[in-house]
Design an enzyme around this catalytic site. Structure first.
Site, short mmCIF file in Angstrom:
data_model
loop_
_atom_site.label_atom_id
_atom_site.label_comp_id
_atom_site.label_asym_id
_atom_site.label_seq_id
_atom_site.Cartn_x
_atom_site.Cartn_y
_atom_site.Cartn_z
N SER A 1 106.11 37.37 39.35
CA SER A 1 105.25 37.68 40.50
C SER A 1 103.85 37.20 40.20
CB SER A 1 105.23 39.18 40.76
OG SER A 1 104.28 39.51 41.77
N TYR B 1 103.82 47.62 37.95
CA TYR B 1 104.54 46.42 38.42
C TYR B 1 103.92 45.17 37.80
CZ TYR B 1 106.59 43.02 41.65
OH TYR B 1 107.27 41.96 42.18
#
Length: 267
Positions: A129, A142
């Site tokens: 990501s 995250y």
């Protein structure tokens, strides 16, 4: 002979889009899901796999090899989102996120390596990501799990060169998928010192996903990597400003970049 691609988390979102795109290009695709029976209309076979359960990983790999005798490409796509003030996220949820986003992909890689080594060929693509390049407020866990996968990809890649196995990763930005619905959200507590700011930031994050790009962009990027003779170490796919934010982090002083992020999230 058509390449055989295994996509973890291939039943929905980016994984599904990539699988359908690759299959249309004549590539043999297998996707995975914890509950394959929930996807009877999938355009490609869905095999049972839970990346947090090693026994299901071994069984899945064996099933694909039994049918195809090889796995040419592994796309480590399965992942989970998590939001919240780090202080208030339960330890169990932090560990669960790392089990899915970091330890899970590593265990799938370990399971497929003996086959790729025997083939003297293989490509492993880890979906990370853009958030993994920076510590984002209320997405810190995250960011950390995806950033860890980015770094271990670099190390793995060097260790695998002697076996003609290539590893790379692709960092997507925000895409219009169902990831927000499956994300763990730490509750916005009435008595929390983070209540107002976290609640506002959470709404902003959901808006970014809802207005995200078409997952087909990821599918096209993955296909190009598969067809590339010597893939790069890192790829970024997303809106210009999302990708540019990584460049800014490299060139701006830390505090200036931090201020930019805080302005973006209206903190």
């Amino acid at each position: 002979m058509s390449k055989v691609v295994l996509i973890t988390g291939g039943s929905s979102g980016i994984g599904k889009s990539v699988g359908e795109f690759l299959q249309a290009k004549g590539i043999k695709v297998y996707g995975t899901s914890r509950n394959p029976k929930n996807y009877p209309n999938s355009k490609f076979p869905i095999v049972a796999l839970d990346v947090t359960q090693p026994e299901t990983i071994s069984k899945c790999i064996s099933e694909v090899i039994e049918k195809e005798s090889r796995i040419d490409v592994l796309l480590n796509n399965a992942g989970a989102g998590i939001t919240g003030p780090i202080e208030e996220i339960p330890d169990a949820e932090i560990k669960r996120n790392f089990e899915t986003n970091f330890f899970g992909p590593i265990n799938v890689i370990k399971a497929v390596l003996p086959t790729m080594r025997k083939q003297n060929a293989g490509l492993i693509i880890n979906v990370t990501s853009i958030a993994g390049y920076m510590g984002l407020p209320y997405r810190g866990v995250y960011s950390a799990s995806k950033g860890a996968l980015e770094l271990i990809t670099e190390a793995f890649r060097m260790e695998l060169k002697d076996f003609n196995i290539v590893m790379t990763n692709v960092a997507p930005g925000d895409f219009a998928t169902n990831i927000a619905a499956g994300r763990y959200h730490a509750p916005v507590l009435d008595d929390s010192p983070y209540r107002e700011v976290y609640g506002k930031t959470l709404r902003l994050m959901d808006e970014h996903v809802d207005s995200g790009g078409d997952p087909k962009q990821m599918a096209e990027a993955i296909y190009k990597i598969i067809e590339t003779k010597n893939p790069k170490i890192h790829y970024k796919v997303g809106a210009f400003m999302q990708k540019f934010s990584i460049i800014l982090k490299r060139i701006l002083p830390d505090k200036v970049y931090e201020k930019m992020l805080m302005n973006h999230y209206k903190l």
